[in-house]
Design a protein around this motif. Structure first.
Motif, PDB file in Angstrom:
ATOM      1  N   ASN A  34      20.328 -46.544 -12.139  1.00  0.00           N
ATOM      2  CA  ASN A  34      19.694 -45.274 -12.693  1.00  0.00           C
ATOM      3  C   ASN A  34      18.881 -45.563 -14.008  1.00  0.00           C
ATOM      4  OD1 ASN A  34      18.849 -42.499 -12.604  1.00  0.00           O
ATOM      5  ND2 ASN A  34      20.929 -41.688 -12.757  1.00  0.00           N
ATOM      6  N   LEU A  35      18.111 -44.578 -14.357  1.00  0.00           N
ATOM      7  CA  LEU A  35      17.318 -44.446 -15.486  1.00  0.00           C
ATOM      8  C   LEU A  35      17.679 -43.332 -16.393  1.00  0.00           C
ATOM      9  CD1 LEU A  35      14.878 -45.733 -17.075  1.00  0.00           C
ATOM     10  CD2 LEU A  35      13.489 -44.058 -15.721  1.00  0.00           C
ATOM     11  N   LYS A  36      17.705 -43.621 -17.581  1.00  0.00           N
ATOM     12  CA  LYS A  36      17.874 -42.419 -18.765  1.00  0.00           C
ATOM     13  C   LYS A  36      17.106 -42.706 -19.957  1.00  0.00           C
ATOM     14  CE  LYS A  36      22.348 -41.822 -17.001  1.00  0.00           C
ATOM     15  NZ  LYS A  36      23.848 -41.378 -17.069  1.00  0.00           N
ATOM     16  N   ILE A  37      16.579 -41.783 -20.460  1.00  0.00           N
ATOM     17  CA  ILE A  37      15.581 -41.676 -21.675  1.00  0.00           C
ATOM     18  C   ILE A  37      16.240 -41.331 -22.842  1.00  0.00           C
ATOM     19  CG2 ILE A  37      13.464 -40.998 -22.621  1.00  0.00           C
ATOM     20  CD1 ILE A  37      12.441 -40.847 -19.707  1.00  0.00           C
ATOM     21  N   SER A  38      16.076 -42.090 -23.856  1.00  0.00           N
ATOM     22  CA  SER A  38      16.566 -41.650 -25.126  1.00  0.00           C
ATOM     23  C   SER A  38      15.455 -41.687 -26.312  1.00  0.00           C
ATOM     24  CB  SER A  38      17.747 -42.575 -25.636  1.00  0.00           C
ATOM     25  OG  SER A  38      17.433 -43.935 -25.875  1.00  0.00           O
ATOM     26  N   GLY A  39      15.757 -40.636 -27.169  1.00  0.00           N
ATOM     27  CA  GLY A  39      14.885 -40.673 -28.353  1.00  0.00           C
ATOM     28  C   GLY A  39      13.508 -40.266 -28.452  1.00  0.00           C
ATOM     29  N   LEU A  40      13.176 -39.468 -27.266  1.00  0.00           N
ATOM     30  CA  LEU A  40      11.956 -39.077 -27.199  1.00  0.00           C
ATOM     31  C   LEU A  40      11.913 -37.630 -27.833  1.00  0.00           C
ATOM     32  CD1 LEU A  40       9.212 -39.451 -25.412  1.00  0.00           C
ATOM     33  CD2 LEU A  40      10.116 -37.811 -23.683  1.00  0.00           C
TER      34      LEU A  40
ATOM     35  N   ILE B 178      21.018 -55.524 -24.309  1.00  0.00           N
ATOM     36  CA  ILE B 178      22.145 -55.523 -23.435  1.00  0.00           C
ATOM     37  C   ILE B 178      23.297 -54.969 -24.026  1.00  0.00           C
ATOM     38  CG2 ILE B 178      23.337 -56.652 -21.413  1.00  0.00           C
ATOM     39  CD1 ILE B 178      20.191 -56.423 -21.065  1.00  0.00           C
ATOM     40  N   PHE B 179      23.945 -53.797 -23.496  1.00  0.00           N
ATOM     41  CA  PHE B 179      25.010 -53.298 -23.867  1.00  0.00           C
ATOM     42  C   PHE B 179      25.999 -53.334 -22.382  1.00  0.00           C
ATOM     43  CE2 PHE B 179      22.093 -51.810 -26.709  1.00  0.00           C
ATOM     44  CZ  PHE B 179      22.603 -52.055 -27.934  1.00  0.00           C
ATOM     45  N   GLY B 180      26.968 -54.242 -22.314  1.00  0.00           N
ATOM     46  CA  GLY B 180      27.517 -53.977 -21.108  1.00  0.00           C
ATOM     47  C   GLY B 180      26.766 -54.557 -19.762  1.00  0.00           C
ATOM     48  N   ASN B 181      26.765 -53.386 -18.876  1.00  0.00           N
ATOM     49  CA  ASN B 181      25.897 -53.503 -17.737  1.00  0.00           C
ATOM     50  C   ASN B 181      24.536 -52.775 -18.032  1.00  0.00           C
ATOM     51  OD1 ASN B 181      27.064 -50.930 -17.660  1.00  0.00           O
ATOM     52  ND2 ASN B 181      27.398 -51.178 -15.529  1.00  0.00           N
ATOM     53  N   VAL B 182      24.197 -52.207 -19.315  1.00  0.00           N
ATOM     54  CA  VAL B 182      23.186 -51.244 -19.520  1.00  0.00           C
ATOM     55  C   VAL B 182      22.167 -52.068 -20.222  1.00  0.00           C
ATOM     56  CG1 VAL B 182      22.350 -49.208 -20.406  1.00  0.00           C
ATOM     57  CG2 VAL B 182      24.497 -49.295 -19.295  1.00  0.00           C
TER      58      VAL B 182
ATOM     59  N   LEU C 180       9.253 -54.502 -16.820  1.00  0.00           N
ATOM     60  CA  LEU C 180      10.498 -54.077 -16.653  1.00  0.00           C
ATOM     61  C   LEU C 180      11.011 -54.260 -15.260  1.00  0.00           C
ATOM     62  CD1 LEU C 180      12.107 -52.517 -18.778  1.00  0.00           C
ATOM     63  CD2 LEU C 180      11.308 -50.339 -17.700  1.00  0.00           C
ATOM     64  N   THR C 181      10.147 -54.483 -14.352  1.00  0.00           N
ATOM     65  CA  THR C 181      10.662 -54.738 -12.805  1.00  0.00           C
ATOM     66  C   THR C 181      11.236 -56.134 -12.815  1.00  0.00           C
ATOM     67  OG1 THR C 181       9.038 -53.302 -11.937  1.00  0.00           O
ATOM     68  CG2 THR C 181       9.699 -55.206 -10.353  1.00  0.00           C
ATOM     69  N   ALA C 182      10.490 -57.101 -13.774  1.00  0.00           N
ATOM     70  CA  ALA C 182      11.040 -58.353 -13.728  1.00  0.00           C
ATOM     71  C   ALA C 182      12.588 -58.354 -14.332  1.00  0.00           C
ATOM     72  CB  ALA C 182      10.228 -59.241 -14.323  1.00  0.00           C
ATOM     73  N   ALA C 183      12.526 -57.537 -15.273  1.00  0.00           N
ATOM     74  CA  ALA C 183      13.971 -57.582 -16.117  1.00  0.00           C
ATOM     75  C   ALA C 183      15.012 -56.874 -15.062  1.00  0.00           C
ATOM     76  CB  ALA C 183      13.773 -56.602 -17.251  1.00  0.00           C
ATOM     77  N   ILE C 184      14.653 -55.752 -14.351  1.00  0.00           N
ATOM     78  CA  ILE C 184      15.547 -54.978 -13.589  1.00  0.00           C
ATOM     79  C   ILE C 184      16.175 -56.081 -12.440  1.00  0.00           C
ATOM     80  CG2 ILE C 184      15.594 -53.165 -11.911  1.00  0.00           C
ATOM     81  CD1 ILE C 184      13.839 -51.466 -13.901  1.00  0.00           C
ATOM     82  N   ASN C 185      15.042 -56.836 -11.793  1.00  0.00           N
ATOM     83  CA  ASN C 185      15.539 -57.643 -10.692  1.00  0.00           C
ATOM     84  C   ASN C 185      16.328 -58.863 -11.282  1.00  0.00           C
ATOM     85  OD1 ASN C 185      13.900 -56.353  -8.957  1.00  0.00           O
ATOM     86  ND2 ASN C 185      12.222 -57.324  -9.268  1.00  0.00           N
ATOM     87  N   GLU C 186      16.436 -58.775 -12.446  1.00  0.00           N
ATOM     88  CA  GLU C 186      17.528 -59.983 -12.948  1.00  0.00           C
ATOM     89  C   GLU C 186      18.863 -59.247 -13.183  1.00  0.00           C
ATOM     90  OE1 GLU C 186      16.126 -61.498 -16.721  1.00  0.00           O
ATOM     91  OE2 GLU C 186      14.254 -62.341 -15.872  1.00  0.00           O
ATOM     92  N   GLN C 187      19.249 -58.290 -12.292  1.00  0.00           N
ATOM     93  CA  GLN C 187      20.382 -57.630 -12.279  1.00  0.00           C
ATOM     94  C   GLN C 187      20.939 -56.467 -13.264  1.00  0.00           C
ATOM     95  OE1 GLN C 187      22.100 -58.335  -9.667  1.00  0.00           O
ATOM     96  NE2 GLN C 187      20.443 -59.649  -8.967  1.00  0.00           N
ATOM     97  N   HIS C 188      19.881 -55.963 -13.902  1.00  0.00           N
ATOM     98  CA  HIS C 188      20.122 -55.015 -14.963  1.00  0.00           C
ATOM     99  C   HIS C 188      19.621 -53.596 -14.269  1.00  0.00           C
ATOM    100  CE1 HIS C 188      21.178 -58.088 -17.881  1.00  0.00           C
ATOM    101  NE2 HIS C 188      19.906 -58.318 -17.507  1.00  0.00           N
ATOM    102  N   PHE C 189      20.706 -53.043 -13.536  1.00  0.00           N
ATOM    103  CA  PHE C 189      20.335 -51.876 -12.788  1.00  0.00           C
ATOM    104  C   PHE C 189      20.374 -50.483 -13.638  1.00  0.00           C
ATOM    105  CE2 PHE C 189      19.578 -54.760  -9.657  1.00  0.00           C
ATOM    106  CZ  PHE C 189      20.971 -55.408  -9.056  1.00  0.00           C
ATOM    107  N   GLN C 190      21.124 -50.547 -14.775  1.00  0.00           N
ATOM    108  CA  GLN C 190      21.398 -49.307 -15.567  1.00  0.00           C
ATOM    109  C   GLN C 190      20.310 -49.395 -16.601  1.00  0.00           C
ATOM    110  OE1 GLN C 190      22.910 -47.287 -14.004  1.00  0.00           O
ATOM    111  NE2 GLN C 190      24.723 -48.182 -12.991  1.00  0.00           N
TER     112      GLN C 190
END
Length: 111
Positions: free
Chosen positions: A74-80, A7-11, A32-42
């Motif tokens: 939103n969703l973003k992808i890194s390192g691909l 977790i980095f701030g709200n991401v 990931l759905t479980a984690a997103i439902n715990e208020q991690h929307f970014q």
């Protein structure tokens, strides 16, 4: 399936499995759905170790993006790397999900 997250701030940065395929995608989306439902929307998916990506994996990416957007994030992808990056270009998913070379750039883009 255990997913490594940071977790980095709200991401939330989630590290994808080596193979995002029919065998792993459902479990990955559920975790990931479980984690997103715990208020991690970014969410940033760190995909630097993902070597295999099939149609189920692509669907999983779109499902996660839909979930984050429903929650106001939103969703973003890194390192691909290639060939994964090429697959996202061919399927035009790269026009729906922002791709970044580094996780730092992806996380910073939410600011």
């Amino acid at each position: 399936m255990q997913i490594t997250t940071e977790i980095f701030g709200n991401v939330m940065v989630a590290h994808t499995p080596d193979e995002l395929t029919d065998d792993t995608s459902t479990e990955f989306v559920n975790a990931l759905t479980a984690a997103i439902n715990e208020q991690h929307f970014q969410v940033v998916l760190q995909m630097d170790h993902s070597e295999t990506l099939d149609s189920a994996g692509l669907e999983a990416l779109l499902d996660i993006q839909d979930l984050t957007r429903e929650q106001g994030g939103n969703l973003k992808i890194s390192g691909l790397e290639d060939p994964g990056k090429k697959i996202l270009e061919i399927t035009r998913i790269d026009q729906r999900i922002d791709l970044f070379d580094s996780v730092i750039d992806a996380v910073s883009s939410f600011q």
